[in-house]
Every structure is written in C-alpha cells, then in structure tokens.
Scaffold this motif. Structure first.
Motif, PDB file in Angstrom:
ATOM      1  N   ASN A 122       0.801  -1.347  -9.558  1.00  0.00           N
ATOM      2  CA  ASN A 122       1.650  -0.953  -8.452  1.00  0.00           C
ATOM      3  C   ASN A 122       1.097  -1.424  -7.113  1.00  0.00           C
ATOM      4  O   ASN A 122       1.821  -2.000  -6.288  1.00  0.00           O
ATOM      5  CB  ASN A 122       1.728   0.574  -8.455  1.00  0.00           C
ATOM      6  CG  ASN A 122       3.093   1.037  -8.032  1.00  0.00           C
ATOM      7  OD1 ASN A 122       3.999   1.097  -8.851  1.00  0.00           O
ATOM      8  ND2 ASN A 122       3.237   1.308  -6.760  1.00  0.00           N
TER       9      ASN A 122
ATOM     10  N   ASN B   2       2.794  -4.229  -4.720  1.00  0.00           N
ATOM     11  CA  ASN B   2       3.146  -3.850  -3.342  1.00  0.00           C
ATOM     12  C   ASN B   2       2.469  -4.780  -2.338  1.00  0.00           C
ATOM     13  O   ASN B   2       3.085  -5.201  -1.349  1.00  0.00           O
ATOM     14  CB  ASN B   2       2.717  -2.416  -3.042  1.00  0.00           C
ATOM     15  CG  ASN B   2       3.751  -1.403  -3.529  1.00  0.00           C
ATOM     16  OD1 ASN B   2       4.862  -1.782  -3.889  1.00  0.00           O
ATOM     17  ND2 ASN B   2       3.377  -0.129  -3.534  1.00  0.00           N
TER      18      ASN B   2
ATOM     19  N   ALA C 233       4.135  -7.271   0.360  1.00  0.00           N
ATOM     20  CA  ALA C 233       3.903  -7.139   1.802  1.00  0.00           C
ATOM     21  C   ALA C 233       3.553  -8.474   2.448  1.00  0.00           C
ATOM     22  O   ALA C 233       3.734  -8.653   3.652  1.00  0.00           O
ATOM     23  CB  ALA C 233       2.794  -6.116   2.061  1.00  0.00           C
TER      24      ALA C 233
ATOM     25  N   ASP D 188      -4.573  -6.480   1.539  1.00  0.00           N
ATOM     26  CA  ASP D 188      -3.647  -7.621   1.624  1.00  0.00           C
ATOM     27  C   ASP D 188      -3.572  -8.115   3.065  1.00  0.00           C
ATOM     28  O   ASP D 188      -4.031  -7.443   3.981  1.00  0.00           O
ATOM     29  CB  ASP D 188      -2.258  -7.214   1.110  1.00  0.00           C
ATOM     30  CG  ASP D 188      -1.649  -6.116   1.945  1.00  0.00           C
ATOM     31  OD1 ASP D 188      -1.369  -6.363   3.137  1.00  0.00           O
ATOM     32  OD2 ASP D 188      -1.471  -4.981   1.419  1.00  0.00           O
TER      33      ASP D 188
ATOM     34  N   LEU E   2       1.064  -1.456   7.740  1.00  0.00           N
ATOM     35  CA  LEU E   2       1.647  -0.163   7.367  1.00  0.00           C
ATOM     36  C   LEU E   2       2.452   0.425   8.510  1.00  0.00           C
ATOM     37  O   LEU E   2       2.174   0.129   9.670  1.00  0.00           O
ATOM     38  CB  LEU E   2       0.526   0.814   6.996  1.00  0.00           C
ATOM     39  CG  LEU E   2      -0.304   0.398   5.787  1.00  0.00           C
ATOM     40  CD1 LEU E   2      -1.558   1.262   5.697  1.00  0.00           C
ATOM     41  CD2 LEU E   2       0.526   0.511   4.512  1.00  0.00           C
TER      42      LEU E   2
ATOM     43  N   LEU F  97       4.516   6.962   3.062  1.00  0.00           N
ATOM     44  CA  LEU F  97       4.547   6.016   1.939  1.00  0.00           C
ATOM     45  C   LEU F  97       4.458   6.743   0.606  1.00  0.00           C
ATOM     46  O   LEU F  97       4.996   6.286  -0.392  1.00  0.00           O
ATOM     47  CB  LEU F  97       3.369   5.037   2.015  1.00  0.00           C
ATOM     48  CG  LEU F  97       3.139   4.249   3.286  1.00  0.00           C
ATOM     49  CD1 LEU F  97       2.040   3.222   3.049  1.00  0.00           C
ATOM     50  CD2 LEU F  97       4.423   3.540   3.681  1.00  0.00           C
TER      51      LEU F  97
ATOM     52  N   THR G 123      11.187   0.625   1.512  1.00  0.00           N
ATOM     53  CA  THR G 123      11.769  -0.267   2.524  1.00  0.00           C
ATOM     54  C   THR G 123      12.353  -1.489   1.824  1.00  0.00           C
ATOM     55  O   THR G 123      12.775  -2.437   2.488  1.00  0.00           O
ATOM     56  CB  THR G 123      10.698  -0.719   3.533  1.00  0.00           C
ATOM     57  OG1 THR G 123       9.599  -1.246   2.812  1.00  0.00           O
ATOM     58  CG2 THR G 123      10.253   0.418   4.421  1.00  0.00           C
TER      59      THR G 123
ATOM     60  N   GLY H 197      13.979  -1.332  -4.191  1.00  0.00           N
ATOM     61  CA  GLY H 197      12.867  -0.378  -4.419  1.00  0.00           C
ATOM     62  C   GLY H 197      13.338   0.988  -4.899  1.00  0.00           C
ATOM     63  O   GLY H 197      14.446   1.423  -4.604  1.00  0.00           O
TER      64      GLY H 197
ATOM     65  N   GLY I  80      11.029   3.613  -4.628  1.00  0.00           N
ATOM     66  CA  GLY I  80      10.306   4.539  -3.743  1.00  0.00           C
ATOM     67  C   GLY I  80       9.514   5.582  -4.501  1.00  0.00           C
ATOM     68  O   GLY I  80       9.108   6.601  -3.946  1.00  0.00           O
TER      69      GLY I  80
ATOM     70  N   GLY J  42       6.824   4.594  -6.732  1.00  0.00           N
ATOM     71  CA  GLY J  42       5.527   4.038  -7.146  1.00  0.00           C
ATOM     72  C   GLY J  42       4.332   4.787  -6.586  1.00  0.00           C
ATOM     73  O   GLY J  42       3.529   5.344  -7.335  1.00  0.00           O
ATOM     74  N   LEU J  43       4.220   4.858  -5.245  1.00  0.00           N
ATOM     75  CA  LEU J  43       3.026   5.470  -4.640  1.00  0.00           C
ATOM     76  C   LEU J  43       2.974   6.975  -4.894  1.00  0.00           C
ATOM     77  O   LEU J  43       1.893   7.544  -5.069  1.00  0.00           O
ATOM     78  CB  LEU J  43       2.989   5.177  -3.139  1.00  0.00           C
ATOM     79  CG  LEU J  43       2.689   3.707  -2.781  1.00  0.00           C
ATOM     80  CD1 LEU J  43       2.743   3.497  -1.274  1.00  0.00           C
ATOM     81  CD2 LEU J  43       1.317   3.300  -3.309  1.00  0.00           C
TER      82      LEU J  43
ATOM     83  N   PHE K  83      -5.592  -0.224   0.435  1.00  0.00           N
ATOM     84  CA  PHE K  83      -5.422   1.019  -0.326  1.00  0.00           C
ATOM     85  C   PHE K  83      -6.724   1.312  -1.064  1.00  0.00           C
ATOM     86  O   PHE K  83      -7.272   0.437  -1.720  1.00  0.00           O
ATOM     87  CB  PHE K  83      -4.262   0.882  -1.339  1.00  0.00           C
ATOM     88  CG  PHE K  83      -2.913   1.014  -0.703  1.00  0.00           C
ATOM     89  CD1 PHE K  83      -2.393  -0.025   0.070  1.00  0.00           C
ATOM     90  CD2 PHE K  83      -2.156   2.164  -0.860  1.00  0.00           C
ATOM     91  CE1 PHE K  83      -1.134   0.095   0.661  1.00  0.00           C
ATOM     92  CE2 PHE K  83      -0.907   2.287  -0.276  1.00  0.00           C
ATOM     93  CZ  PHE K  83      -0.390   1.247   0.498  1.00  0.00           C
TER      94      PHE K  83
END
Ligand code: ADP
Length: 727
Positions: free
Chosen positions: A625, A629, A633, A661, A666, A673, A680, A684, A686, A688-689, A715
């Motif tokens: 994940n 992500n 990004a 990354d 952010l 998040l 976004t 998606g 929304g 995953g996190l 992260f």
C-alpha cells in the motif's frame, strides 16, 4: 461533788459518747466496733472504780471489784480484735491464748468469794486521793491475781509483737501506726500491770485506776479509727467521682450497663440502659420483659447466647436490635461476663451494651452498594477465606447465595493458577497496594462447574480490625473478548478486500510479469523443437534450453505463489518475520509496475535487523500500500525525478520501515489521510491507510506520515522487536 467524782463521771460520759460515735460510723470503718466495745468496757470499769472508791461496806467493795472483771474481759476482747483487724500482723494464737487465760480468770473471779483478787477483805480505809477522801480495802490478796497478771502479760506480748511486725513492714504509714498504736497499747498494758502489782502486793495503798491508762489507749485507738474514717470518707468521694466520670464516659460513648440477676431472673439497668431499652424508671424488669424490647427475630438468638454464656465459660457476646416504641431502631452490641459463687453457681451477669446503630448502617450501606454493583465483588481475609460476596459474583461463578462464604478464594481460580495466587498473598499482606484491573494481565476465573472465563480483576487492600482484607472487583469480559474477536474477523475481511483491490491495480504489470517468462518459455520451447528436428540434434544446446525453460517456469511459479499468498483469505498469524524479507517480497510483486511508470526504487536495508512478531501477509499488504501510494504521488513529477526509497532500521528495540517518495507531498492535516474513505484519487477507495493503521495497532506498533525535508512524503512503520535476534 468531789474532784474524783467529777473526773470519773466525765470519763464515763466521754467514753459513752465515743462509743456512740464509733458505733454510728461502723459501716464505713471496720475498726469502729472494736473501739466502741473498748469505750463501753472502760465506761464500765470507770463506773466500777468509782463505786469501789465510795463503797459503804467491805462486802460492797468486794462485789464491785468482782463485777469490774467483766468489762476488763470485754476490754481485752476489744484490744485483741482491734490489733488483729487494724494491724493485720498479730499472731492470732497469742491473742487467743491471752483471751483464754483471761476467761479462766473471769470464771475463777465469779467462783471464788469475794473475787479473783481478794482472799478476804478485812475492812475499808479512807485515803486522800486527788484532794478527795476515797476508800481502799485492807485485804488479804489472793495468789490467783498472778494468773490475771499473766493474762495481761500475754496481751502485752501479743500487742508488742504485732507492733514490731507492723513496724518492720517499713512504709511510713505502718511505722506511724506501729509507734502510736503499738506504743499506746504497750504503755497502757504495762502501766495497768504495774499498778495491779503495786496494789495487790500492798506496796502502795491506792484505788483501782485501770480506767485512766485505758482512756489513753482509747484516745489513741479513737484517733486511729477516725483517721480511717476520714480516709474512707475521702475514698468514698473519689469512688463517687470515678463513678460519675465513668457514667459521663459511658454516656458519651453511648454505653449502657445492665445486669442479669440470675437467682431471681431480674434485670437491673443504669439510667442510660433504661432509656435505651425504653424501661420506665423504678419498674422491675424480668429477663422476659427485657427480651421483649428486642426485635422479634433477635429474641431467641439472644436467649440462646445468654444460656450458652452461663453454661460455658461465662462470656456473653450478642448483636441485637432494640425496637423502642416511637423511636428509631437501635442496633446494639452487648458483651457480658457471668459471675459465679465458689461452688460455680451462676450469680449474675454484668453486661455492657454499646449502641452500634451508626456502624451497622454503614455496614448495610456498604452491603447495598456492593449488591447493586454490576461487577462481582469478593471480600476475603488474609488466609484467603471468603467473607462476603455480592449477588453478581455468586451468579458469575455459578454458586448459590451465601454458598461461597467461608470457602477458600482459590476455588474461583483455575487450578493451574492457584499456586501463583496463593503464593502472592503473604507478600501482598506485607506490602498491600491496590492493583489495577488484572495488574495488566489477562486472567481467567473458574466457575463452580469447572469451566473458565476471562476476567479483569482489581484488587484493593482494606484495613480492618481483623487485619488486612482483600477486596476484589471482578468483571466478566467474555462478551468483550467475543466482540473483539468479531472486530478482528471484520478487519481481516476488510483487509482482504482491500488487498484484492490493491492487487487489481497491479494486474496489468502482474500479467506482464507472467507473460515475460511464458514468452521466454515459448520461444525456448520452439527453439528446442527446431534443434531436435536437426539431424543430428544438438542435444547439448537442447539441454541448456530446457534448463532455461525450468528457470523461467520457476519464476512464473513464484509470482503465482506470491499472488496466491496475498489473495488467500486467512486468520491473522503472528510469527517472527523480518522487515527486510517483506521489502524483497513486495518489490518482486511491484517492480514491473513501477518500472512501467518510470519510478525508480532503491532500498537501504539494515544488516542484522531484529525480527518482529507479525503476520507476514498483513505486513506485505501495508508495504504494498505504502509503495503504490508513493509511486502514485510521484506521477505528477516529470520522468526521471520519480524516486521511492525503502529503508529499514532499528533503534531502542523498535524496528522501523520507512517509505520515502519524491512526490507531491502531504496535505496540511496529515491525520486525515488515515481516516476511512479519505482519498484524492479518482479510482481510490480511501481505505488503504485506515486499514494499514489498524493492522499496525494490532501488532502493537505505530504508523505515521510526515513531510520530507527535500519534498515528498515519508511514512514510518514502527513495531517493537521480538526478544530473539535475527539468526
Ligand atoms: P487511496 O489510495 O485509495 O486513496 P489511501 O488510504 O491509501 O487510499 O490513501 C488516502 C490518500 O492519502 C490518498 O488518496 C492520497 O491523497 C494520500 N496519500 C497517500 N500516500 C501519499 C503519499 N505518499 N504522498 C502524498 N499523498 C499520499
């Protein structure tokens, strides 16, 4: 009236007065009867002496002397009695001997004519004495007089000996009494003896004057006796004061006294007792009347306690309620002691009763609050014996109400934990402290039927007169545990769904990943076919081609294997895993995809990284994940500046996996998040996190995001290392 008459009559009057005074004081002074007797005896002797001094005839004189012996005897009795009682040191046998000899004298006195002392009275002669003319006898004295003198001598020895022994006690009071009383007795007896000898030997013609020295002695005894009188009056005052202050203390402490007079079965009470038990003043109360003032349920038990006290060791202890009309109910605690006579016949029982209503109310309030508690409450003593349980505890453990009382608290603990809980108890006694719910540990409790259930226990030491008691509050957490398991199942389910969704993103590159080896296998197989068609076939080449085919097949197999593992729906399995392995495996799955998007991935993996305890599939899912992500990004950045760095490290027992990354960075509110359904991306979910964070929490770790100094995001996934080090 002559001087002698005035003197002697005064003496008689004074003696009679003293006798009367002492007699009146006899109840408070034990010496008084002896002083009274001596005073009466001296009055008698003095009267006799006076009569003799004015005797009209020798016969009259003789008779008078004869009667004088009677008060002399009683005076002896009085002296012996006084010394014996007041000194307490006289040899009784000596006193008895003196009295016995004197008794013989008395008998002889009345047997022989005219009396003990005279053989024969020849006539009377007038002499001058104290300015008056009085009669003395011309007589032949009898040898019997010696016996009388011997008795006086014995009395002297008795008194002297008793005084000496009193003196040797050593304390100032004894010495003073020995000197005053002993000295007085000795001087008097010696004087009387000397005078008797002088008269009876005819050395000095004079009247009998025994009463005079006797009077001196009487004065000494009277003085001593009135001192005792004063002392006992002072003592009585002190006693009264003590009684008053005791009553005051009793009133303050709300203590009442009552006494059961066993012989007539009556009850006597002090004023407070009468007030407490609602008994009118002066009313005579029987035991039954008394018991009738108690609550009907308490009457029989109290009667039984009373019987048991009388028949047993005499101790009485009871708790009962008094129901005084028109007043609130009182709880009483009573303690008493039975008094027996020397033949062990019970005489009476003195009892103190204390109003413990307040204490009892507290008990009841405690009981009520314990009973209404939604949790189980068990109170045990230092030995682990159960003193109290509430209804919830009885239900929780499957016991009938009251069944647990007096049983060991170990009964509620599974056998495998018993030793531990038993061993910790003495230590807990020494250093009692409150323990929070389960002291941080999960515990199991045991029902009556032997089944177990998970509990949380809080333990509080309670100080009490019986030592430290242990109050345990027990919460049955089976329902909570089930809810937690249910939540875990849901999370696993959701994680699976998310995983499948994530993998579907990869499907294009995964197909490529599979196509590549398949294409190579196909090309190789075709090449091998061609080789085999040649004659002779190039077998060496064919062998190499086949080996390539096997390698490619294995590669394809591994891809499928990894996919299957991720797509498998399974329960969480916590095993030691290495973050470095997770990174390698995830990169295998994603590298084609990343490559296709122009993203370069580099790794910075720590050597000797400790293992963490975790579920491999779930950890792979998190990293997958994060990596996808991160790649996403960077998409807005031009090709060539799309980088993702994955690193692992360890610090203070925490293993860290970081994904950095070079992407867009952010939003301001980073925490958003991690909220479910925050996305976004057009496609998606929304989730995953949000899923990643809950998985990390279940691993006892933390997932955070922060902006990177050089742009982009980083992260951090932190999980505590397991104890064993990586091999
Ligand atoms: P989804 O990927 O389905 O949107 P996630 O929970 O994985 O759901 O991500 C939520 C949102 O967080 C993303 O839509 C994105 O806006 C933001 N996000 C996640 N990772 C990064 C990152 N590395 N850089 C910037 N934004 C990110």
């Amino acid at each position: 009236m002559s001087t002698v008459q005035i003197l002697w009559q005064t003496m008689i009057g004074a003696c009679l007065m003293l006798a009367a005074i002492q007699w009146l004081a006899r109840s408070s002074n034990k010496a008084a009867p002896w002083v009274t007797l001596l005073a009466l005896s001296i009055a008698g002797i003095a009267a006799g002496e006076l009569a003799a001094m004015y005797a009209p005839t020798p016969e009259y004189f003789g008779r008078t002397v004869r009667w004088i012996h009677l008060p002399i005897y009683t005076a002896f009795v009085a002296i012996v009695g006084f010394v014996d009682w007041s000194f307490g040191t006289g040899r009784r046998w000596l006193g008895t001997l003196a009295l016995s000899v004197r008794m013989v004298c008395l008998a002889m006195n009345f047997w022989f004519y005219p009396n003990l002392n005279h053989e024969k009275i020849l006539g009377l002669r007038e002499i001058h004495f104290l300015g008056s003319s009085v009669k003395v006898a011309d007589a032949v004295f009898s040898q019997r007089t010696r016996l009388a003198e011997a008795s006086t001598l014995l009395l002297l020895v008795f008194a002297f000996d008793a005084s000496l022994r009193l003196w040797s006690k050593g304390d100032p009071d004894s010495k003073r009494r020995a000197l005053l009383m002993g000295g007085g007795v000795v001087i008097f007896i010696a004087t009387a003896l000397l005078q008797g000898v002088l008269i009876h030997t005819g050395t000095v013609p004079m009247p009998y004057l025994i009463s005079l020295p006797f009077c001196l002695l009487l004065a000494a005894m009277g003085y001593e006796s009135s001192r005792d009188l004063k002392r006992s009056a002072a003592m009585a005052a002190t006693l009264r004061e003590n009684a008053e202050s005791m009553q005051l203390a009793a009133n303050t402490a709300r203590i009442a006294f009552w006494q059961w007079n066993i012989a007539d079965n009556s009850i006597s009470m002090d004023p407070r007792g009468r007030q407490l038990y609602g008994v009118p003043a002066q009313a005579i109360v029987t035991l039954d009347d008394f018991l009738a003032t108690l609550h009907p349920d308490d009457r029989e038990p109290t009667r039984r306690e009373l019987d048991a006290a009388v028949k047993g060791d005499g101790s009485f202890h009871a708790n009962y309620r008094v129901v005084v009309p028109a007043e609130a109910r009182h709880w009483i605690e009573a303690r008493g002691k039975v008094e027996y006579d020397p033949h062990h016949k019970p005489l009476r029982m003195r009892t103190v009763s204390i109003d413990v209503t307040e204490r009892q109310m507290m008990h009841e309030r405690f009981r009520l609050s314990v009973d209404s508690s939604p949790n189980g409450v068990v109170l045990a003593n230092a030995e682990g014996s159960i003193l109290l349980t509430n209804q919830r505890a009885d239900e929780m453990f499957g016991f009938a109400p009251g069944e647990l009382l007096g049983q060991s608290a170990d009964l509620l603990v599974p056998e495998r934990h018993r030793r531990a809980s038993g061993n910790s108890r003495p230590g807990f006694q020494k250093a009692p402290r409150a323990l929070g719910m389960s002291g941080g540990r999960e515990r199991f409790a045991r029902r009556k039927d032997g089944s177990e259930f998970p509990v949380e226990i809080s333990i509080t030491p309670v100080e009490s007169p019986e030592g430290i008691l242990i109050l345990s509050v027990i919460v049955d957490i089976s329902a909570r545990r089930e809810a937690e398991a249910e939540a875990r199942r849901h999370r696993d389910e959701l994680a699976h769904v998310t995983r499948v969704t994530t993998l579907s993103e990869l499907s294009g590159s995964l197909a490529h990943e599979l196509n590549q080896p398949l294409a190579i296998i196909l090309a190789n197989a075709q090449a091998a076919q061609r080789m085999l068609a040649q004659s002779p076939p190039d077998l060496v080449e064919v062998k190499e081609i086949l080996s390539d085919i096997v390698d490619e097949d294995r590669r394809a197999g591994e891809v499928i294997q990894r996919l299957r593992a991720l797509l498998k729906r399974g329960e969480t399995q916590m095993l030691p895993v290495s973050f470095n392995d997770i990174v390698t495996q995830v990169l295998h799955l994603t590298h084609t995809d990343l490559l296709g998007r122009g993203v370069t991935v580099s790794t910075d993996l720590a050597d000797d990284l400790p293992l963490v305890s975790g579920d491999r599939v779930q950890l792979q899912q998190i990293l997958l994940n994060l990596v996808l992500n991160a790649a996403e990004a960077t998409m807005e950045k031009p090709g060539g500046s799309r980088h993702v760095v994955i690193s692992t490290s360890e610090k203070d027992g925490i293993v860290r996996l970081a994904v950095r990354d070079s992407g867009i960075g952010l939003p301001e509110d980073i925490e958003r998040l991690f909220e479910p359904f925050y996305t976004t991306k057009a496609q998606g979910l929304g989730m995953g996190l949000a899923i990643c964070r809950s998985i990390v929490a279940a691993h006892g770790g933390r997932l955070r995001a922060e902006p990177h100094a050089e742009g982009g995001a980083v992260f951090h996934l932190d999980i505590p290392a397991t104890v064993q080090e990586q091999a």
